[in-house]
Design an enzyme around this catalytic site. Structure first.
Site, mmCIF file in Angstrom:
data_model
loop_
_atom_site.group_PDB
_atom_site.id
_atom_site.type_symbol
_atom_site.label_atom_id
_atom_site.label_comp_id
_atom_site.label_asym_id
_atom_site.label_seq_id
_atom_site.Cartn_x
_atom_site.Cartn_y
_atom_site.Cartn_z
ATOM 1 N N LEU A 200 0.852 -1.174 0.000
ATOM 2 C CA LEU A 200 0.000 0.000 0.000
ATOM 3 C C LEU A 200 0.894 1.232 0.000
ATOM 4 C CD1 LEU A 200 -2.665 -0.939 2.734
ATOM 5 C CD2 LEU A 200 -2.950 -1.046 0.253
ATOM 6 N N ASP A 201 0.459 2.304 -0.640
ATOM 7 C CA ASP A 201 1.207 3.557 -0.577
ATOM 8 C C ASP A 201 1.388 3.965 0.877
ATOM 9 O OD1 ASP A 201 1.120 3.624 -3.328
ATOM 10 O OD2 ASP A 201 -0.524 5.068 -3.447
ATOM 11 N N ARG A 202 2.434 4.721 1.130
ATOM 12 C CA ARG A 202 2.722 5.163 2.501
ATOM 13 C C ARG A 202 1.532 5.879 3.127
ATOM 14 N NH1 ARG A 202 5.133 9.837 4.825
ATOM 15 N NH2 ARG A 202 5.362 10.789 2.774
#
Length: 491
Positions: A200-202
């Site tokens: 997942l993106d940060r």
């Protein structure tokens, strides 16, 4: 959080001793007059797991709703890259490791922090050869993340499934190492040897799945290739999203891997996302997102293209994209102009830390390295990785810190202080419970230690995009709906 206990330290020491013992003996050949010996390359440890030695490098403390990492010493390691062969170490530092002035590298060499083939560097004019192994010890500072705990949704013999908070990277990257999901699970939950199945993106929160064995990882990877997995996201977007189902199939192109910016472009890769509005409160809409492909920032880019960017997206809901903020792919800028405008907008809003990059990341030429060459990726000392100890603006600073950063540092005076320290990595102090820096936690050569930074607020570290569900042929994992996605929620 308290410092690592005796058992963890003992185990870490044992691991380090085993590594030293396992190191192959050097076999020197007969050298010509004046020729410098270069040992044969060693096979570095492969895999994605981290050991007790890594977890024991430092500890956490909590302050103002943030999880923080105490500064610690860390070795950046790399083999000599092909383009460096025949160039002096000084030239390489001046062209590729520009996060620090040359005076710093000279002082670091005098302090024994630069090593070439495990021997202290005596002269920065040394010419690099093929298979040279570089080690640079730096005082590392990590950005804070939210103090919200990682909730474990499922743990069994095969998988670990968590609800990831926003602002946390999944695994070590860039300026983040201990403030990552992998390290927090290892340090606080004793969950080691985890295999990443998806990412997942940060800034994206939600369901994140890890395999406990290689076999399970391969089995689920096969489901990914066969498109047997379903992912469901929820987000809050600007304006009144259409009530009917919306399908977006615009191709996406990566503008910059380093900064992490993408846009719709005919030359990009095929993408497909299905959107369905769940609610509208008069200002913003909650939208369910079903990505049928897995491109970088796919949901965020497609929503921007449709004219409904995520309410607090720190990249795709910015004025830098133009009057319509990138709606319909209308930007009116070159990629270089767009990246510069994004950084300038964040600087003006004193929110550059939210991007998680530094200006050196934009200016360095490390992006020219070949991403397909494994030798270019070996525990990289590239300029983008070196920026965590940079003195320039990846975070917020006021007029006083700008003035301080502009002043030349007296590295000779700092070396005198350094020589008084008997142990390089000593950070023992009475301030561990409060998180306050003592003199032992400050490093005389570290520019970062001399700068006072403004912390982001916990609210700034939340983006309204959440991975709600992850479903496969044999599993179905779901998290709770986030508070901001409730129908009656208001900003």
């Amino acid at each position: 959080m308290a410092e690592p206990g005796p058992e963890l330290k003992a185990e870490a020491k044992k691991v380090e001793e085993e590594k030293e013992t396992a190191a192959p003996a050097r076999k020197k050949r007969r050298l010509a007059a004046g020729e410098r010996y270069v040992p044969p390359p060693r096979k570095l440890r492969s895999g994605v797991s981290f050991s007790a030695a890594h977890f024991a490098e430092t500890s956490y403390y909590f302050e103002g709703g943030l999880r923080k990492v105490r500064p610690y010493y860390y070795d950046f390691r790399t083999y000599c890259k092909g383009r460096w062969v025949g160039r002096s170490l000084l030239h390489v530092f001046s062209t590729e490791f520009r996060a620090q002035p040359l005076a710093y590298y000279r002082a670091a060499a005098l302090a024994g922090r630069l090593r070439l083939n495990e021997e202290p560097v005596q002269d920065l004019d040394v010419v690099l050869k093929n298979n040279d192994f570089l080690r640079n010890t730096v005082h590392r500072h990590e950005p804070p993340v939210t103090a919200q705990p990682i909730q474990i949704l499922v743990e069994n013999d095969e998988v670990v499934v968590v609800d990831k908070p926003s602002s946390l990277p999944v695994h070590p990257c860039g300026r983040f190492r201990h403030n990552t999901v992998i390290f927090i699970l290892g340090k606080e939950h004793n969950l080691n040897e985890l295999h990443t199945i998806h990412r997942l993106d940060r800034m994206t929160s939600g369901v994140l799945m890890f395999a406990k064995t290689v076999e399970v990882s391969k089995r689920i990877d096969e489901q990914v290739r066969e498109r047997q997995l379903e992912k469901e996201y929820v987000c809050r977007v600007v304006g009144e999203f259409p009530e009917h189902e919306v399908v977006c199939e615009e191709p996406i192109l990566v503008v910059s891997y380093k900064v992490g910016v993408c846009r719709v472009d005919p030359k990009g890769k095929f993408c497909k996302t299905i959107f369905q509005r769940l609610s509208y409160n008069g200002k913003s809409s909650v939208v369910k997102c079903l990505p049928r492909t897995g491109r970088t920032h796919q949901i965020r880019v497609h929503l921007q293209y449709l004219g409904y960017p995520i309410v607090n997206d720190p990249i795709y809901n910015m004025e830098a994209w133009g009057p319509e903020k990138g709606k319909g792919g209308k930007i009116g800028k070159t990629d270089e102009e767009l990246l510069k405008a994004l950084v300038e907008e964040h600087r003006s809003k004193q929110s550059l830390n939210i991007l998680g990059i530094s200006e050196e990341d934009l200016n360095s030429n490390a992006e020219n390295s070949d991403p397909g060459n494994p030798s270019e990726r070996t525990e990289s000392m590239q300029a983008d990785s070196m920026s965590e100890s940079s003195c320039l603006a990846e975070d917020v600073r006021g007029p006083e810190t700008k003035e301080t950063a502009a002043c030349p540092l007296n590295f000779d005076a700092d070396l005198e202080t350094l020589e008084k320290n008997t142990e390089l990595g000593s950070c023992e102090n009475e301030c561990r419970q409060t998180g306050e820096k003592s003199s032992e936690e400050r490093d005389p050569l570290c520019v970062e230690c001399k700068i006072t930074r403004q912390d982001p607020s916990p609210k700034e570290l939340v983006m309204y995009l959440h991975a709600l569900r992850y479903k496969g042929a044999e599993f179905d994992y779901c998290s709770k709906m986030p508070e901001w996605a409730m129908e009656d929620w208001e900003e």
